[in-house]
Design a protein around this motif. Structure first.
Motif, PDB file in Angstrom:
ATOM      1  N   GLU A 209       0.828  -1.209   0.000  1.00  0.00           N
ATOM      2  CA  GLU A 209       0.000   0.000   0.000  1.00  0.00           C
ATOM      3  C   GLU A 209       0.864   1.262   0.000  1.00  0.00           C
ATOM      4  N   ARG A 210       2.029   1.172   0.602  1.00  0.00           N
ATOM      5  CA  ARG A 210       2.942   2.318   0.614  1.00  0.00           C
ATOM      6  C   ARG A 210       3.371   2.686  -0.809  1.00  0.00           C
ATOM      7  N   ASP A 211       3.610   1.671  -1.642  1.00  0.00           N
ATOM      8  CA  ASP A 211       3.986   1.926  -3.034  1.00  0.00           C
ATOM      9  C   ASP A 211       2.874   2.663  -3.772  1.00  0.00           C
ATOM     10  N   TRP A 212       1.639   2.230  -3.541  1.00  0.00           N
ATOM     11  CA  TRP A 212       0.517   2.885  -4.216  1.00  0.00           C
ATOM     12  C   TRP A 212       0.317   4.310  -3.698  1.00  0.00           C
ATOM     13  N   ASN A 213       0.458   4.502  -2.416  1.00  0.00           N
ATOM     14  CA  ASN A 213       0.310   5.849  -1.859  1.00  0.00           C
ATOM     15  C   ASN A 213       1.382   6.787  -2.394  1.00  0.00           C
ATOM     16  N   LEU A 214       2.596   6.276  -2.573  1.00  0.00           N
ATOM     17  CA  LEU A 214       3.659   7.084  -3.169  1.00  0.00           C
ATOM     18  C   LEU A 214       3.312   7.437  -4.613  1.00  0.00           C
TER      19      LEU A 214
ATOM     20  N   MET B  26       0.567  -2.948  -8.137  1.00  0.00           N
ATOM     21  CA  MET B  26       0.343  -2.045  -7.019  1.00  0.00           C
ATOM     22  C   MET B  26      -1.114  -2.141  -6.562  1.00  0.00           C
ATOM     23  N   PRO B  27      -1.368  -2.121  -5.242  1.00  0.00           N
ATOM     24  CA  PRO B  27      -2.735  -2.315  -4.735  1.00  0.00           C
ATOM     25  C   PRO B  27      -3.619  -1.092  -4.942  1.00  0.00           C
ATOM     26  N   SER B  28      -3.873  -0.770  -6.205  1.00  0.00           N
ATOM     27  CA  SER B  28      -4.798   0.302  -6.550  1.00  0.00           C
ATOM     28  C   SER B  28      -6.228  -0.209  -6.386  1.00  0.00           C
ATOM     29  N   PRO B  29      -7.224   0.664  -6.394  1.00  0.00           N
ATOM     30  CA  PRO B  29      -8.614   0.174  -6.358  1.00  0.00           C
ATOM     31  C   PRO B  29      -8.930  -0.760  -7.519  1.00  0.00           C
ATOM     32  N   TRP B  30      -8.382  -0.464  -8.716  1.00  0.00           N
ATOM     33  CA  TRP B  30      -8.582  -1.356  -9.859  1.00  0.00           C
ATOM     34  C   TRP B  30      -8.066  -2.758  -9.521  1.00  0.00           C
ATOM     35  N   GLN B  31      -6.826  -2.794  -9.022  1.00  0.00           N
ATOM     36  CA  GLN B  31      -6.185  -4.079  -8.755  1.00  0.00           C
ATOM     37  C   GLN B  31      -6.946  -4.859  -7.688  1.00  0.00           C
ATOM     38  N   GLN B  32      -7.335  -4.186  -6.618  1.00  0.00           N
ATOM     39  CA  GLN B  32      -8.000  -4.884  -5.521  1.00  0.00           C
ATOM     40  C   GLN B  32      -9.362  -5.431  -5.938  1.00  0.00           C
ATOM     41  N   ALA B  33     -10.118  -4.618  -6.718  1.00  0.00           N
ATOM     42  CA  ALA B  33     -11.425  -5.079  -7.171  1.00  0.00           C
ATOM     43  C   ALA B  33     -11.275  -6.280  -8.106  1.00  0.00           C
ATOM     44  N   THR B  34     -10.315  -6.191  -9.038  1.00  0.00           N
ATOM     45  CA  THR B  34     -10.083  -7.299  -9.968  1.00  0.00           C
ATOM     46  C   THR B  34      -9.631  -8.549  -9.223  1.00  0.00           C
ATOM     47  N   LEU B  35      -8.729  -8.386  -8.273  1.00  0.00           N
ATOM     48  CA  LEU B  35      -8.210  -9.523  -7.515  1.00  0.00           C
ATOM     49  C   LEU B  35      -9.325 -10.219  -6.748  1.00  0.00           C
ATOM     50  N   HIS B  36     -10.211  -9.439  -6.123  1.00  0.00           N
ATOM     51  CA  HIS B  36     -11.346 -10.035  -5.401  1.00  0.00           C
ATOM     52  C   HIS B  36     -12.244 -10.818  -6.347  1.00  0.00           C
ATOM     53  N   ARG B  37     -12.518 -10.235  -7.518  1.00  0.00           N
ATOM     54  CA  ARG B  37     -13.393 -10.933  -8.467  1.00  0.00           C
ATOM     55  C   ARG B  37     -12.752 -12.233  -8.943  1.00  0.00           C
ATOM     56  N   MET B  38     -11.478 -12.192  -9.264  1.00  0.00           N
ATOM     57  CA  MET B  38     -10.797 -13.387  -9.768  1.00  0.00           C
ATOM     58  C   MET B  38     -10.741 -14.473  -8.697  1.00  0.00           C
ATOM     59  N   ARG B  39     -10.406 -14.099  -7.475  1.00  0.00           N
ATOM     60  CA  ARG B  39     -10.341 -15.100  -6.411  1.00  0.00           C
ATOM     61  C   ARG B  39     -11.711 -15.696  -6.124  1.00  0.00           C
TER      62      ARG B  39
END
Length: 596
Positions: free
Chosen positions: A141-146, A366-379
Motif C-alpha cells: 500500500e505504501r507503493d501505491w500511496n507514493l 500495485m494495490p490500486s482500487p482497480w487491482q483490488q477489485a479485480t483480484l477479489h473478483r478473480m479469487r
C-alpha cells in the motif's frame, strides 16, 4: 526565434492554425514544415510536441534524439529530453528507461511537470509486467500511496501553471492539457478528471484552439464512462470519434471506439457499426508506427466488450493478438482487465496453470482500487464463490463508479448462479440503486434477465390463436384486454393461455415473458415512466420474480411499505398486474437519478 517576441509570434501563428485545423493538419501542413526547417531547435521541439499529440510518436522521438545529438545548450537539451521522456513513457518500445531509478525533478516549470508526468505514467505502464529475474515481493500500500502522491503533485503543479497561462504558455503545455486529465483518471480520480475535462474545454475556448476539441470530447466521454454516467458519455465520445476519423494515424480514433465498446457492455447496447474497420486497423493499420499504447488499449477494451457479451473465446483471442500479456503496452487498469478476461476464459476451459499465472500477475501489481477489485473478483471465481456471494466481492474505497458497477454485477451474477435467492435479491437491489445514478436502464434490464433467462421454444408447436394470445399475454395484456382486442370471450382466452402454458412447459403466466415466442407484440406505446429510486428497486425485484415478502427483506422495509410502493407504481404506469409490470420494466421504466 530565440527571443520572447519571436516566440510569441510563433505561438500566434500556431494558434491561428489550430484555430481552424486539427493537430495533425498542423504537423503535416505548411506550419509544421516551417517548424521542421527552422534553425532554432526549440521550434523543432514544439513540432515534436504536436507530433506526439497527433500519434506520430516515433517520428517525434527521432527528431528529439537529433536535437540531443547536435545541440549543446543545457536548457534546450533539458527541454528536448523532457519531451522525449514523455513520449517514451507512453511508448515504452522507443527506449529502455529505468523509471524506478529516474530522478524526480524539482520545480514547477513545464519541463519539470512533463518529466514528472512521464515517470508517473511509465510506472503505471510497467505495473504488472514480470521482470526478467522473476517476481519478488508484491508492491505494498505504501507503493501505491507514493504513486498517488506523485500524481497529485503533477496535477496540482499543472493547475498552478495553467491558471494564468497565456496562449504561448498553453501551446507549450498542450500535450499536458490532454495527458494530465488522463493520468489522474487512470489513478481512479474520476471527479478530478471530470473537472479537468471542463477546464480543457475552457482553455481551448480561451486560446481559440479548435484543433483541441476531439481531445476535449474524448477526455469528457471517458471520464463520464468511468463515472458510470452512461447517458451523458455517448454524445462526446461520438463527437470525438468523428473528430479523429480523418487523422493519418488512427490511434486516437481507435481509442475512442474502444471506450464506446466498453460503454456498450455497460448499457447492453449494440457497439458502433464500424467494427470491421476497427478490426482492419488493429490487424494492419498504421497505429504501430506511432503510439502503440493507443492500439493496445483498444485491444483491452475490445476484449472486455467481447467478454461482457459472453464470447470468452474471442475475448481471449483478441487479448493475446499482439503476443503475451507482458508484450502489451498498457496501463495497470487495462492490464487488470486483460488478466481478468484471460483468467475467466481459462477458468471456463479448466486451464488451471493459466488461471494461476493471471492471478499471480494481478497479485504483483500495485494495490490500486482497480487491482483490488479485480483480484477479489478473480479469487471469488476461482474459489467457486463464497457462501453468500452478495457479500463476497467487496467494493474497494476509491474505485471509480464503472468499476463499482462491474463489482455489483459480479455479486449479482454469482448469487444467481449459486442459487442464493435472498442474496440475489439484495444484490439486485444494490446494483439497481447504483445503476440509477447513470440511468442505465438497459443494464438494469440485463440484471433482471439473469433471473429469467429467455428459453428457446424450438420444436414447440402452438396453434395460430394460441400463439396470438400467448404473445399478447407475454406483452402484459390482461385476459380482458386480450378478449376485447381479439373479440373472444374471457373464458376462451383463459383456455388459450392454459393451452400455451402446457405446450411450452410453463406453470405460471408470468413465465411467458421468459421464452422466445415467434411473434413479439410490443406493449402499448408511451413515454418512459420515471420512478423514484426506491420505486425502481421495487419494480426491478418484481420483474425478477420476487414476492412482496422477499422485496421487503431485500430492501429492509415492511411489506406494508412494499404494498404502498406497488400501488404508486401501478398508478404511475397504468398497469394492473405483476405480469404487465414485468414487460413494462423491460421497455419503459427508468429511475429518476438521485442527487449525488
Amino acid at each position: 526565434m530565440t527571443d520572447t517576441a519571436d516566440t510569441t509570434r510563433a505561438a500566434v501563428i500556431e494558434s491561428e492554425r489550430l484555430g481552424s485545423d486539427n493537430v495533425w493538419d498542423l504537423v503535416t501542413g505548411p506550419a509544421g514544415r516551417g517548424l521542421a526547417e527552422s534553425a532554432d531547435p526549440r521550434d523543432r521541439i514544439r513540432l515534436a510536441r504536436y507530433e506526439q499529440l497527433a500519434g506520430f510518436e516515433r517520428q517525434a522521438h527521432k527528431r528529439l534524439a537529433d536535437i540531443l545529438r547536435t545541440v549543446d545548450d543545457p536548457a534546450v537539451r533539458a527541454e528536448a529530453r523532457g519531451q522525449q521522456l514523455a513520449g517514451a513513457a507512453f511508448e515504452p518500445g522507443l527506449e529502455t528507461v529505468d523509471w524506478l531509478a529516474h530522478r524526480w525533478p524539482e520545480g514547477e516549470d513545464v519541463t519539470a511537470l512533463r518529466t514528472k508526468l512521464a515517470i508517473s505514467y511509465a510506472l503505471l505502464m510497467n505495473d504488472g509486467v514480470e521482470p526478467p529475474e522473476g517476481w519478488r515481493e508484491p508492491p505494498t500500500e505504501r507503493d501505491w500511496n507514493l504513486q498517488l502522491a506523485r500524481v497529485r503533485e503533477v496535477h496540482d503543479g499543472f493547475l498552478a501553471y495553467i491558471g494564468q497561462a497565456d496562449v504561448a504558455q498553453i501551446l507549450s503545455a498542450l500535450d499536458l492539457v490532454v495527458l494530465v486529465p488522463l493520468l489522474i483518471l487512470t489513478h481512479s480520480m474520476q471527479d478530478e478528471s471530470l473537472a479537468a475535462a471542463g477546464r480543457m474545454s475552457r482553455l481551448a475556448e480561451r486560446a481559440r484552439i479548435r484543433g483541441l476539441q476531439p481531445y476535449v470530447d474524448y477526455v469528457e466521454g471517458v471520464s463520464l464512462t468511468a463515472a458510470a454516467r452512461v447517458d451523458e458519455a455517448a454524445a462526446p465520445l461520438e463527437r470525438a470519434a468523428a473528430g479523429f476519423s480523418d487523422a493519418p494515424n488512427l490511434g486516437w480514433w481507435m481509442t475512442v471506439r474502444g471506450t464506446q465498446y466498453v460503454l456498450s457492455v455497460m448499457t447492453a447496447t449494440t457497439p458502433p457499426d464500424d467494427v470491421e474497420r476497427l478490426e482492419r486497423e488493429l490487424l494492419a493499420g498504421t497505429w504501430r508506427d506511432g503510439r502503440r499504447s493507443l492500439g493496445h488499449g483498444v485491444i483491452a477494451s475490445v476484449a472486455l466488450m467481447l467478454a461482457g457479451h459472453g464470447d470468452l473465446e474471442a475475448a481471449r483471442r483478441i487479448a493475446l493478438s499482439e503476443g503475451d500479456i507482458d508484450d502489451l503496452q498498457v496501463g495497470s487498469s487495462n492490464r487488470c482487465w486483460l488478466a481478468e478476461v484471460i483468467f475467466t476464459a481459462a477458468l471456463a476451459e479448466g486451464e488451471t496453470d493459466e488461471c494461476d499465472r493471471m492471478l499471480r500477475i494481478v497479485e504483483h501489481m500495485m494495490p490500486s482500487p482497480w487491482q483490488q477489485a479485480t483480484l477479489h473478483r478473480m479469487r471469488t471465481r476461482r474459489d467457486g464463490g463464497p457462501v453468500d456471494p452478495s457479500d463476497g466481492v467487496p467494493e474497494i474505497p476509491g474505485s471509480i463508479d464503472s468499476e463499482i458497477l462491474r463489482t455489483r454485477w459480479v455479486s449479482l451474477a454469482g448469487a444467481v448462479e449459486h442459487g442464493h435467492r435472498s442474496s440475489a435479491y439484495r444484490a439486485l437491489a444494490a446494483l439497481d440503486e447504483f445503476a440509477a445514478q447513470s440511468r442505465a436502464a438497459a443494464f438494469r434490464v440485463r440484471a433482471v434477465q439473469l433471473f429469467r433467462p429467455p428459453r428457446t421454444t424450438t420444436g414447440v408447436t402452438l396453434s395460430t390463436r394460441q400463439l396470438e394470445v400467448a404473445t399478447l399475454a407475454a406483452a402484459g395484456r390482461t385476459n380482458r384486454e386480450i378478449s376485447q382486442e381479439l373479440f373472444l370471450g374471457i373464458r376462451t382466452v383463459e383456455g388459450y393461455v392454459r393451452g400455451a402454458l402446457a405446450a411450452l412447459g410453463l406453470s405460471r403466466r408470468e413465465e411467458l415473458a421468459t421464452v422466445e415466442l415467434p411473434v413479439d407484440v410490443p406493449p402499448p406505446a408511451g413515454e418512459v415512466v420515471q420512478l423514484t429510486l426506491r420505486q425502481g428497486q421495487v419494480a426491478a425485484l418484481v420483474a425478477a420474480g420476487a414476492t412482496n415478502a422477499e422485496i421487503a427483506s431485500a430492501l429492509e422495509i415492511s411489506e406494508k411499505t412494499v404494498d404502498k410502493h406497488m400501488a404508486v407504481i401501478k398508478d404511475r404506469t397504468g398497469v394492473a398486474t405483476r405480469t404487465a409490470l414485468v414487460t413494462l420494466f423491460r421497455t419503459a421504466i427508468a429511475p429518476s437519478r438521485p442527487s449525488r
